[in-house]
Design a protein around this motif. Structure first.
Motif, PDB file in Angstrom:
ATOM      1  N   VAL A 199       2.152 -11.940   1.338  1.00  0.00           N
ATOM      2  CA  VAL A 199       1.084 -10.954   1.140  1.00  0.00           C
ATOM      3  C   VAL A 199       0.251 -11.339  -0.081  1.00  0.00           C
ATOM      4  O   VAL A 199       0.798 -11.505  -1.182  1.00  0.00           O
ATOM      5  CB  VAL A 199       1.703  -9.540   0.923  1.00  0.00           C
ATOM      6  N   GLU A 200      -1.077 -11.501   0.150  1.00  0.00           N
ATOM      7  CA  GLU A 200      -1.935 -11.926  -0.955  1.00  0.00           C
ATOM      8  C   GLU A 200      -2.153 -10.816  -1.967  1.00  0.00           C
ATOM      9  O   GLU A 200      -2.028 -10.997  -3.172  1.00  0.00           O
ATOM     10  CB  GLU A 200      -3.295 -12.372  -0.409  1.00  0.00           C
ATOM     11  N   ASP A 201      -2.453  -9.609  -1.454  1.00  0.00           N
ATOM     12  CA  ASP A 201      -2.818  -8.504  -2.352  1.00  0.00           C
ATOM     13  C   ASP A 201      -1.668  -7.497  -2.423  1.00  0.00           C
ATOM     14  O   ASP A 201      -1.532  -6.620  -1.569  1.00  0.00           O
ATOM     15  CB  ASP A 201      -4.103  -7.838  -1.828  1.00  0.00           C
ATOM     16  N   LEU A 202      -0.839  -7.636  -3.449  1.00  0.00           N
ATOM     17  CA  LEU A 202       0.348  -6.776  -3.555  1.00  0.00           C
ATOM     18  C   LEU A 202      -0.019  -5.317  -3.783  1.00  0.00           C
ATOM     19  O   LEU A 202       0.777  -4.416  -3.498  1.00  0.00           O
ATOM     20  CB  LEU A 202       1.269  -7.270  -4.672  1.00  0.00           C
ATOM     21  N   SER A 203      -1.241  -5.065  -4.287  1.00  0.00           N
ATOM     22  CA  SER A 203      -1.636  -3.670  -4.544  1.00  0.00           C
ATOM     23  C   SER A 203      -1.733  -2.874  -3.237  1.00  0.00           C
ATOM     24  O   SER A 203      -1.538  -1.666  -3.213  1.00  0.00           O
ATOM     25  CB  SER A 203      -2.944  -3.596  -5.325  1.00  0.00           C
ATOM     26  N   VAL A 204      -2.007  -3.575  -2.125  1.00  0.00           N
ATOM     27  CA  VAL A 204      -2.044  -2.905  -0.822  1.00  0.00           C
ATOM     28  C   VAL A 204      -0.644  -2.403  -0.462  1.00  0.00           C
ATOM     29  O   VAL A 204      -0.462  -1.310   0.074  1.00  0.00           O
ATOM     30  CB  VAL A 204      -2.577  -3.865   0.269  1.00  0.00           C
ATOM     31  N   LEU A 205       0.363  -3.224  -0.783  1.00  0.00           N
ATOM     32  CA  LEU A 205       1.741  -2.818  -0.496  1.00  0.00           C
ATOM     33  C   LEU A 205       2.143  -1.605  -1.322  1.00  0.00           C
ATOM     34  O   LEU A 205       2.884  -0.738  -0.851  1.00  0.00           O
ATOM     35  CB  LEU A 205       2.710  -3.963  -0.805  1.00  0.00           C
ATOM     36  N   ALA A 206       1.660  -1.536  -2.534  1.00  0.00           N
ATOM     37  CA  ALA A 206       2.049  -0.414  -3.409  1.00  0.00           C
ATOM     38  C   ALA A 206       1.729   0.920  -2.759  1.00  0.00           C
ATOM     39  O   ALA A 206       2.484   1.893  -2.888  1.00  0.00           O
ATOM     40  CB  ALA A 206       1.341  -0.543  -4.757  1.00  0.00           C
ATOM     41  N   THR A 207       0.629   0.980  -2.013  1.00  0.00           N
ATOM     42  CA  THR A 207       0.195   2.256  -1.431  1.00  0.00           C
ATOM     43  C   THR A 207       1.134   2.747  -0.326  1.00  0.00           C
ATOM     44  O   THR A 207       1.054   3.908   0.076  1.00  0.00           O
ATOM     45  CB  THR A 207      -1.231   2.155  -0.848  1.00  0.00           C
ATOM     46  N   LYS A 208       2.010   1.906   0.163  1.00  0.00           N
ATOM     47  CA  LYS A 208       2.977   2.349   1.182  1.00  0.00           C
ATOM     48  C   LYS A 208       4.041   3.263   0.582  1.00  0.00           C
ATOM     49  O   LYS A 208       4.749   3.970   1.291  1.00  0.00           O
ATOM     50  CB  LYS A 208       3.685   1.146   1.818  1.00  0.00           C
ATOM     51  N   HIS A 209       4.188   3.207  -0.734  1.00  0.00           N
ATOM     52  CA  HIS A 209       5.262   3.935  -1.400  1.00  0.00           C
ATOM     53  C   HIS A 209       4.698   5.200  -2.031  1.00  0.00           C
ATOM     54  O   HIS A 209       3.667   5.153  -2.706  1.00  0.00           O
ATOM     55  CB  HIS A 209       5.887   3.056  -2.492  1.00  0.00           C
ATOM     56  N   ALA A 210       5.389   6.332  -1.827  1.00  0.00           N
ATOM     57  CA  ALA A 210       4.901   7.591  -2.408  1.00  0.00           C
ATOM     58  C   ALA A 210       4.740   7.462  -3.922  1.00  0.00           C
ATOM     59  O   ALA A 210       3.822   8.023  -4.514  1.00  0.00           O
ATOM     60  CB  ALA A 210       5.869   8.726  -2.062  1.00  0.00           C
TER      61      ALA A 210
END
Ligand SMILES: NC(=O)c1ccc[n+]([C@@H]2O[C@H](COP(=O)([O-])OP(=O)(O)OC[C@H]3O[C@@H](n4cnc5c(N)ncnc54)[C@H](O)[C@@H]3O)[C@@H](O)[C@H]2O)c1
Length: 249
Positions: A199-210
């Motif tokens: 995953v290039e943009d880890l900030s996108v993954l952060a949004t999956k977590h409450a």
């Protein structure tokens, strides 16, 4: 919270990097004797050297968790060195690049299932044979937040992790009366080499977590140690979410 695993023999597969390495460090800090494996000789050598520098007693084994004869040899080596196996953390795992379902090749599906599912199955078989001989043990399988949730474009990975959840639960019931407790941890995303490579943009993954951030390796290791410790003595067949609330959304 501090845990005490003084003189416990702990196996962690795929501990050359990422979450497995973090677990190895955490168990070593809590007094455990370690057997760590990895398919990558370079990663394994570095992890063993770093752990030894930290004062840990560690046996390093180059090993493919998806190969039956390799796994049986691994168990033999652990018993020869330490005489027993108290705790096993089946962590070795892999993934495919994100890809729409209809584009995924059969070889990619087979590779992910071989490591993530068959690997856990083979390791648990060898571990349980030893634990039955010695009268008990603890197993923690590293599943995923995607053992219950979807993750579009990661169909082989999600399939394998749903399966690990089912495998954990059904095998736990089989051995519940023989002092072998088997649980799984379901981490949310942590910036390990695996995740960073996909995953290039880890900030996108952060949004999956409450909680709106990624987890840390130590937070996952804390959950693994809880499941391996007597603090979780009434838990078997459980799936422990350490996922910043992903599963609750
Ligand atoms: N990082 C995350 O966000 C996350 C989230 C949920 C679950 N997980 C799971 O945690 C586990 C560890 O993942 P990670 O992120 O630390 O990955 P990683 O790639 O950073 O580390 C995994 C290690 O396992 C080794 N490995 C791969 N295939 C192997 C095999 N066949 N036999 C032995 N070793 C092998 C690799 O060489 C590597 O050193 C995996 O099961 C993964 O699915 C990770």
């Amino acid at each position: 919270m501090t845990f005490d695993f003084n003189d416990k023999v702990v196996l962690i597969t795929g501990a050359g990097a990422g979450l497995g390495y973090a677990c190895a460090l955490a168990f070593a800090d809590a007094g455990a004797k370690l057997a760590i494996t990895d398919i990558s000789p370079d990663a394994l050598d570095k992890a063993v050297a770093d752990l030894q520098e930290n004062g840990a007693e560690v046996l390093g084994l180059i090993n493919d968790a998806s190969d039956c004869s390799d796994v049986n040899t691994m168990l033999d080596a652990i018993v020869e060195r330490f005489g027993r196996l108290d705790i096993a953390v089946n962590n070795a795992g892999t993934a495919t690049p994100l890809q729409e379902f209809h584009e995924v090749g059969e070889a990619e599906f087979d590779r992910v299932m071989a490591v993530n599912l068959k690997g856990v199955w083979l390791c648990m078989q060898a571990e349980i044979r030893q634990m039955l001989k010695q009268g008990g043990g603890r197993i923690v399988n590293v599943a995923s937040a995607t053992s219950r949730n979807t993750f579009p474009n990661a169909s082989p990975y999600v399939t394998s992790k749903f399966a690990v959840a089912g495998l954990t639960r059904t095998v736990a019931v089989e051995y519940a009366n023989r002092d072998i407790r088997i649980n799984a941890i379901c981490p949310g995303n942590v910036a390990t080499p695996l995740v960073v490579s996909l995953v290039e943009d880890l900030s996108v993954l952060a949004t999956k977590h409450a909680i709106n951030r990624l987890g840390t390796p130590q937070e996952v290791a804390n959950g693994v140690m809880y499941l391996a410790s007597d603090l979780s003595s009434f838990s078997t067949g459980s799936l422990l979410e350490v996922d910043g609330g992903w599963n609750a959304i």
